[in-house]
Motif scaffolding. Structure first.
Motif, short mmCIF file in Angstrom:
data_model
loop_
_atom_site.label_atom_id
_atom_site.label_comp_id
_atom_site.label_asym_id
_atom_site.label_seq_id
_atom_site.Cartn_x
_atom_site.Cartn_y
_atom_site.Cartn_z
N ILE A 164 10.16 2.47 -8.88
CA ILE A 164 9.16 3.41 -8.38
C ILE A 164 8.29 2.75 -7.32
O ILE A 164 8.05 3.31 -6.24
N ALA A 167 10.14 2.38 -3.99
CA ALA A 167 10.22 3.62 -3.22
C ALA A 167 8.90 3.90 -2.51
O ALA A 167 8.87 4.31 -1.35
N LEU A 175 9.62 11.51 -4.23
CA LEU A 175 10.28 10.61 -5.17
C LEU A 175 11.00 11.44 -6.22
O LEU A 175 10.37 12.23 -6.93
#
Length: 291
Positions: A164, A167, A175
């Motif tokens: 996460i 990204a 996302l």
């Protein structure tokens, strides 16, 4: 200039009446959803509901057959996952696609490694990657003991959190998370949901794919329910309770029928379960009495 949290701006991603078939199999039919900056859209459904197909369309892995796919108000048709990534749509799959024996910093930059020097002297900028990885994780509230440790030594929840943070660092605006808590325990699921909420608070639009309504309701702002490739519901959080969401996902009337079938009913000509035996029953079954 519009704020990333400006609710008057068009959705970061909007799917309208999206359909997809594989030969004679209709995987999705007329599915719609919106993803807004600073919000989490949860897509719920059991196995075979069409969640995986929906992810592949959003991520640019498979094209849709019909319907409209818009990014920031502009209609698009992704030719590949790279097209989606270039438009700021990052997908974190359940298997994460990490290299377990490589250190955390190397996995963080995998495929996007910075270098220094020129020609034959060109080499990876290891120091920069270590520093950037540590700083990017800290910004998300993730304080790893050592970014040099192999990523395979991290827990499943920690690996999800690194993905996460990666990204977010590389500029994702949307996302997409594929069942991030599916194989995790209660504590690690809570950790992952905390960082999903952190991504939302950083202004990203998040698509959370899950079959767990409790996890979805903890963080979600919008809920899209899929059943056998079609939408069985679409709700804002303020319009639905957790019990209603769980019931709708479980099938509503179908759940009532199953509950009725599984409930115990006492026999018409016998005692109900838990009733004391009738007088003389013990005597009738005692071997010494029968003798």
């Amino acid at each position: 200039m519009t704020s990333i949290l400006d609710k008057s701006a068009p959705p970061l991603v909007a799917l309208t009446d999206i359909s997809k078939s594989y030969g004679n199999v209709r995987a999705l039919r007329d599915v719609s959803l919106e993803v807004h900056a600073g919000e989490i859209t949860c897509v719920l459904g059991d196995n075979g509901a069409g969640k995986s197909t929906l992810i592949k369309i959003i991520a640019g892995l498979h094209p849709h057959d019909s319907g409209r796919y818009a990014v920031a108000g502009e209609q698009v048709r992704h030719a590949s996952p790279r097209d989606a990534l270039d438009r700021g749509i990052a997908t974190v799959y359940q298997d994460l696609a990490v290299v377990p024996l490589m250190p955390v910093w190397r996995n963080f930059f995998l495929g996007s490694e910075p270098t220094r020097g020129r020609g034959p002297l060109r080499r990876l900028d290891v120091g920069e990657m270590r520093r950037t990885t540590h700083a990017a994780l800290l910004r998300m509230g993730i304080d790893l003991r050592d970014v040099d440790q192999p990523i395979g030594t991290l827990s499943g929840g920690e690996r999800q959190c690194v993905a996460i943070a990666r990204a977010v660092h590389f500029g994702a605006r949307v996302l997409v998370l594929d069942e991030p808590t599916a194989a995790l325990g209660v504590k690690q699921s809570g950790m992952v949901l905390k960082y999903v909420a952190a991504a939302r608070d950083a202004g990203l639009g998040v698509v959370l794919i899950t079959h767990n309504p409790h996890h979805a309701y903890l963080v979600g702002d919008r809920f899209v329910l899929l059943k056998r490739g079609t939408m069985s519901g679409s709700h804002l959080k303020r319009d639905i309770t957790l019990d209603e969401l769980t019931r709708e996902m479980a099938g509503g009337s179908e759940l009532d029928e199953l509950t009725h079938e599984l409930s115990r009913t006492p026999a018409a000509d016998g005692p109900a379960a838990g009733d004391p035996p009738a007088a003389g029953a013990e005597a009738a079954t005692d071997p010494e009495t029968r003798a």
